[in-house]
Scaffold this active site. Structure first.
Site, short mmCIF file in Angstrom:
data_model
loop_
_atom_site.label_atom_id
_atom_site.label_comp_id
_atom_site.label_asym_id
_atom_site.label_seq_id
_atom_site.Cartn_x
_atom_site.Cartn_y
_atom_site.Cartn_z
N GLU A 50 0.83 -1.20 0.00
CA GLU A 50 0.00 0.00 0.00
C GLU A 50 0.87 1.25 0.00
OE1 GLU A 50 -0.50 2.02 3.14
OE2 GLU A 50 -0.64 0.51 4.74
N LYS A 185 -3.62 -1.83 14.38
CA LYS A 185 -2.94 -0.76 15.10
C LYS A 185 -3.43 -0.71 16.54
CE LYS A 185 -2.23 1.99 10.93
NZ LYS A 185 -2.88 1.12 9.95
#
Length: 330
Positions: A50, A185
């Site tokens: 990405e 995360k």
């Protein structure tokens, strides 16, 4: 009469637009680098990467250096890197050195592009850095089976009030690609994220661990739904998922290397403070994650950024090995 006419139209469409032709038309809308195109044509291992981590994850020129190092790791381990971004409205699968430099230097002026934003960025001929959901879309379009990232988005803390749930999760639920990440995360609600992934029928496994990792730390306190112990294990799961024609994706969660996990408590403390500041400043939506990561980096004196870079490189190493093992099964 109307029913007969409708059936006739459907038949005509099927005659003129086979799945292969539809796929070719989609692929004609994107620019595939020669190296990536050749690898896909010859059944070689390709790893999607990405680009939001480049534009929004770290400052220039550190972002450019890290992107180049990650691509080098992929190559050194026998796979071809395919960094994905939208440049001047053209989705690019695999970037040249000049394109990578341009993306890195533009930084946060590039639009953070999730799946919902793709059509608008293309239509306005804009520049877009792809999130996990957008990268999954383009990787699936061209037939890339393995995608490496730092960490995926998930269910945000206090989502019961904000309804802030990343489109990464729904994209994983409908895209049969293996995502290699360090879990989700740590700024997110990990237990709820795992529950949501189960709802989306995403197979989740921790790599050489019984516990799901929390990005900056090896352990989150959450038991992993499953465990895999080698790149070959991962490749067999991907291969079976493809042969069964399942439309849901796979998440392989790779714990951060031990010597970078030691700072986990410091980073978690900084994360709690950053979350409080985000609420006080009313930072929400797709601006929240970049704000939190930048603030945590400030509060930890750069420790969190160093850990972030380390885990991305580790994911690239293992992801490349998985892609190579998969190519040997096909």
């Amino acid at each position: 009469m109307a029913s007969s006419l409708a059936q006739s139209r459907i038949s005509n469409l099927q005659n003129h637009l086979s799945p292969l032709e539809a796929n070719n038309k989609l692929r004609s809308l994107v620019k595939i680098s020669p190296q990536v195109s050749e690898a896909l044509s010859n059944g070689r291992a390709v790893v999607a990467l990405e680009s939001t981590i480049i534009s929004h994850g770290m400052p220039y020129p550190q972002n450019l250096q890290t992107a180049k190092e990650v691509e080098s790791i992929v190559r050194e381990n026998g796979a071809i890197p395919a960094t994905i971004a939208i440049l001047n409205g053209v989705p690019c699968i695999g970037l040249s050195e000049e394109e990578l430099e341009r993306l890195a230097s533009l930084g946060k002026s590039v639009q953070k592009t999730a799946g919902r934003d793709i059509a608008n960025v293309v239509a306005t001929r804009g520049n877009g850095a792809t999130t996990v959901s957008a990268t999954l879309f383009f990787a699936s379009m061209v037939g890339i089976q393995v995608f490496v990232t730092g960490g995926i988005g998930g269910v945000h803390r206090h989502a019961n009030h904000s309804m802030d749930i990343s489109s990464d999760l729904t994209a994983l639920g409908r895209t049969p690609i293996a995502v290699i990440s360090a879990g989700v995360k740590s700024i997110l609600d990990i237990p709820k994220t795992l529950e949501y992934l189960e709802t989306q029928e995403v197979y989740v496994a921790a790599y050489k661990s019984d516990e799901f990792p929390a990005f900056f730390t090896e352990k989150s306190g959450c038991k992993a739904p499953s465990r895999v112990n080698s790149p070959e294990d991962c490749a067999r799961v991907i291969d079976a998922n493809m042969k069964l024609n399942r439309q849901a994706g796979i998440l392989f969660a790779i714990p951060i290397p031990k010597h970078h996990s030691a700072a986990g408590n410091l980073i978690e403390s900084a994360t709690q403070r950053a979350l409080t500041e985000a609420r006080e400043q009313n930072v929400t939506g797709n601006a929240e994650t970049p704000f939190l990561l930048a603030r945590v980096n400030e509060l930890t004196g750069g420790t969190s950024l160093a850990a972030n870079i380390a885990l991305v490189k580790n994911n690239a190493l293992i992801g490349s090995q998985i892609a190579v093992a998969l190519s040997q099964l096909m």
